[in-house]
Write a protein that holds these residues in place. Structure first.
Motif, PDB file in Angstrom:
ATOM      1  N   THR A   5       0.851  -1.186   0.000  1.00  0.00           N
ATOM      2  CA  THR A   5       0.000   0.000   0.000  1.00  0.00           C
ATOM      3  C   THR A   5       0.890   1.241   0.000  1.00  0.00           C
ATOM      4  OG1 THR A   5      -1.749  -1.146   1.201  1.00  0.00           O
ATOM      5  CG2 THR A   5      -1.797   1.257   1.231  1.00  0.00           C
ATOM      6  N   PHE A   6       0.617   2.150  -0.918  1.00  0.00           N
ATOM      7  CA  PHE A   6       1.437   3.351  -1.084  1.00  0.00           C
ATOM      8  C   PHE A   6       0.643   4.603  -0.741  1.00  0.00           C
ATOM      9  CE2 PHE A   6       3.430   0.183  -3.680  1.00  0.00           C
ATOM     10  CZ  PHE A   6       4.783   0.474  -3.650  1.00  0.00           C
ATOM     11  N   ARG A   7       1.367   5.593  -0.223  1.00  0.00           N
ATOM     12  CA  ARG A   7       0.797   6.934  -0.020  1.00  0.00           C
ATOM     13  C   ARG A   7       1.895   7.945  -0.309  1.00  0.00           C
ATOM     14  NH1 ARG A   7      -1.085  11.591   0.385  1.00  0.00           N
ATOM     15  NH2 ARG A   7      -2.690  12.213   1.887  1.00  0.00           N
ATOM     16  N   PHE A   8       1.641   8.832  -1.283  1.00  0.00           N
ATOM     17  CA  PHE A   8       2.586   9.869  -1.656  1.00  0.00           C
ATOM     18  C   PHE A   8       2.100  11.213  -1.104  1.00  0.00           C
ATOM     19  CE2 PHE A   8       3.395   6.466  -4.546  1.00  0.00           C
ATOM     20  CZ  PHE A   8       4.746   6.557  -4.882  1.00  0.00           C
ATOM     21  N   PHE A  15       2.807  13.616 -10.029  1.00  0.00           N
ATOM     22  CA  PHE A  15       3.327  12.610 -10.956  1.00  0.00           C
ATOM     23  C   PHE A  15       2.426  11.378 -11.075  1.00  0.00           C
ATOM     24  CE2 PHE A  15       7.106  14.822  -9.296  1.00  0.00           C
ATOM     25  CZ  PHE A  15       7.695  15.236 -10.479  1.00  0.00           C
ATOM     26  N   LEU A  16       1.459  11.253 -10.199  1.00  0.00           N
ATOM     27  CA  LEU A  16       0.636  10.038 -10.144  1.00  0.00           C
ATOM     28  C   LEU A  16      -0.580  10.131 -11.058  1.00  0.00           C
ATOM     29  CD1 LEU A  16       0.547   9.498  -6.269  1.00  0.00           C
ATOM     30  CD2 LEU A  16       2.108   8.422  -7.909  1.00  0.00           C
ATOM     31  N   ALA A  17      -1.124   8.971 -11.389  1.00  0.00           N
ATOM     32  CA  ALA A  17      -2.425   8.935 -12.055  1.00  0.00           C
ATOM     33  C   ALA A  17      -3.471   9.511 -11.098  1.00  0.00           C
ATOM     34  CB  ALA A  17      -2.772   7.500 -12.433  1.00  0.00           C
ATOM     35  N   ARG A  18      -4.468  10.188 -11.638  1.00  0.00           N
ATOM     36  CA  ARG A  18      -5.434  10.900 -10.796  1.00  0.00           C
ATOM     37  C   ARG A  18      -6.075  10.033  -9.705  1.00  0.00           C
ATOM     38  NH1 ARG A  18      -6.491  15.987 -12.015  1.00  0.00           N
ATOM     39  NH2 ARG A  18      -5.822  16.794 -14.042  1.00  0.00           N
ATOM     40  N   PRO A  19      -6.466   8.781  -9.989  1.00  0.00           N
ATOM     41  CA  PRO A  19      -7.106   7.988  -8.930  1.00  0.00           C
ATOM     42  C   PRO A  19      -6.185   7.668  -7.749  1.00  0.00           C
ATOM     43  CG  PRO A  19      -7.565   7.067 -11.107  1.00  0.00           C
ATOM     44  CD  PRO A  19      -6.482   8.072 -11.283  1.00  0.00           C
ATOM     45  N   GLN A  20      -4.874   7.869  -7.912  1.00  0.00           N
ATOM     46  CA  GLN A  20      -3.921   7.524  -6.860  1.00  0.00           C
ATOM     47  C   GLN A  20      -3.491   8.718  -6.023  1.00  0.00           C
ATOM     48  OE1 GLN A  20      -0.925   5.905  -9.441  1.00  0.00           O
ATOM     49  NE2 GLN A  20      -1.737   3.822  -9.322  1.00  0.00           N
ATOM     50  N   PHE A  25      -3.301   3.694  -1.674  1.00  0.00           N
ATOM     51  CA  PHE A  25      -3.797   2.759  -2.685  1.00  0.00           C
ATOM     52  C   PHE A  25      -2.910   1.522  -2.705  1.00  0.00           C
ATOM     53  CE2 PHE A  25      -0.836   5.638  -4.748  1.00  0.00           C
ATOM     54  CZ  PHE A  25      -0.033   4.793  -5.508  1.00  0.00           C
ATOM     55  N   SER A  26      -3.496   0.403  -3.064  1.00  0.00           N
ATOM     56  CA  SER A  26      -2.755  -0.852  -3.129  1.00  0.00           C
ATOM     57  C   SER A  26      -2.198  -1.062  -4.527  1.00  0.00           C
ATOM     58  CB  SER A  26      -3.664  -2.026  -2.749  1.00  0.00           C
ATOM     59  OG  SER A  26      -4.055  -1.916  -1.402  1.00  0.00           O
ATOM     60  N   CYS A  27      -1.043  -1.727  -4.583  1.00  0.00           N
ATOM     61  CA  CYS A  27      -0.390  -1.953  -5.868  1.00  0.00           C
ATOM     62  C   CYS A  27       0.337  -3.297  -5.836  1.00  0.00           C
ATOM     63  CB  CYS A  27       0.598  -0.828  -6.153  1.00  0.00           C
ATOM     64  SG  CYS A  27       1.375  -0.941  -7.771  1.00  0.00           S
ATOM     65  N   HIS A  37      12.277   0.991  -7.514  1.00  0.00           N
ATOM     66  CA  HIS A  37      11.643   0.475  -8.725  1.00  0.00           C
ATOM     67  C   HIS A  37      10.139   0.772  -8.722  1.00  0.00           C
ATOM     68  CE1 HIS A  37      10.600  -2.228 -12.025  1.00  0.00           C
ATOM     69  NE2 HIS A  37       9.636  -2.685 -11.251  1.00  0.00           N
ATOM     70  N   MET A  38       9.483   0.535  -7.600  1.00  0.00           N
ATOM     71  CA  MET A  38       8.035   0.720  -7.563  1.00  0.00           C
ATOM     72  C   MET A  38       7.655   2.204  -7.579  1.00  0.00           C
ATOM     73  SD  MET A  38       6.621  -2.084  -7.937  1.00  0.00           S
ATOM     74  CE  MET A  38       5.006  -1.318  -7.780  1.00  0.00           C
ATOM     75  N   ILE A  39       8.416   3.033  -6.882  1.00  0.00           N
ATOM     76  CA  ILE A  39       8.129   4.465  -6.878  1.00  0.00           C
ATOM     77  C   ILE A  39       8.210   5.018  -8.298  1.00  0.00           C
ATOM     78  CG2 ILE A  39       9.088   6.704  -6.176  1.00  0.00           C
ATOM     79  CD1 ILE A  39       9.772   5.316  -3.464  1.00  0.00           C
ATOM     80  N   GLU A  40       9.236   4.617  -9.042  1.00  0.00           N
ATOM     81  CA  GLU A  40       9.376   5.111 -10.407  1.00  0.00           C
ATOM     82  C   GLU A  40       8.376   4.456 -11.347  1.00  0.00           C
ATOM     83  OE1 GLU A  40      13.649   7.099 -10.763  1.00  0.00           O
ATOM     84  OE2 GLU A  40      13.606   5.015 -11.441  1.00  0.00           O
TER      85      GLU A  40
END
Length: 251
Positions: A5-8, A15-20, A25-27, A37-40
């Protein structure tokens, strides 16, 4: 596969897609995928990241994510003291130097005006920018997030604004440059130090009226141009004072 689960936070959301944006959000992640790797992969250049917390503990870019991890990603901190935590870059740069990509020519000239060594050539390829940034400890300035994702670029700034003066204010504010500025020290074209010369050395190299009205001159030893404190200098002085003042102004 594992799921994290990420939170920026703050401007990293740009830099994120709008829904994120601005929410957790889970990824799905590949097993042993690193935090970097995942952040980029989610769109955020690593140069924009200052701190990563996984399950509340600070980690580096190479941290391998595990199933169920909660990842919080933060940009540069302006006021919060995070000295006890692990910043993702090993060290700050002792000397502030820049390299600007092909779309940052106006900003490059203004940074030189402010006294910052700034490389710029609109023919630089990304690989050349990466190599110079690494070899000369330079901060990369660009609007190309893919360039900032290159592995050996450790210090970079994604410039959000479009016009050179606005870009200068943005970079001054984000990188806290006001205290380091030394205006009118470098040639705007050649990026080398200007040298003060005696008035008689300017004879024949400046218009006759300028020679009569002014007593102080400087020159660039590369392009051989001579400069004086005329109306253009006064406009640039006002810009520098404005930028330095706005960088310190409370929001």
């Amino acid at each position: 596969m594992v799921t994290a689960t990420f939170r920026f936070y703050e401007e990293l959301n740009d830099f994120l897609a709008r829904p994120q944006r601005r929410q957790s959000f889970s990824c799905a992640c590949a097993r042993n995928a690193s935090a970097k790797h995942m952040i980029e992969a989610l769109g955020v250049p690593h140069t924009e990241v200052e701190l990563i917390l996984v399950n509340g503990e600070s980690v580096g870019f190479d941290h391998a994510l595990q199933d169920g991890d909660r990842v919080a990603v933060y940009p540069k901190f302006e006021a919060l003291d995070i000295q006890p935590l692990l910043r993702v870059r090993e060290r700050p740069l002792r000397v502030i130097r820049f390299i600007a990509d092909a779309h940052m020519g106006g900003l490059a000239q203004l940074l030189r005006l402010a006294g910052f060594d700034t490389l710029y050539d609109n023919h630089y390829e990304d690989a050349r920018i990466e190599a110079l940034a690494l070899d000369e400890d330079r901060i990369v300035l660009t609007r190309d997030r893919e360039l900032l994702k290159r592995r050996t670029i450790t210090h970079g700034c994604y410039v959000r604004t479009l016009k050179p003066e606005a870009q200068l204010r943005e970079v001054f504010g984000r990188l806290d440059l006001a205290r380091s500025a030394r205006p009118f020290r470098l040639c705007l074209t050649c990026n080398v130090p200007l040298r003060r010369i005696q008035k008689d050395e300017a004879a024949g190299r400046v218009p006759e009226g300028v020679f009569e009205r002014h007593a102080q001159f400087v020159t660039c030893d590369v392009c051989r141009r001579v400069f004086w404190e005329g109306s253009h200098w006064q406009r640039m002085r006002a810009l520098m004072d404005s930028v330095a003042g706005s960088a310190h102004a409370p929001e």
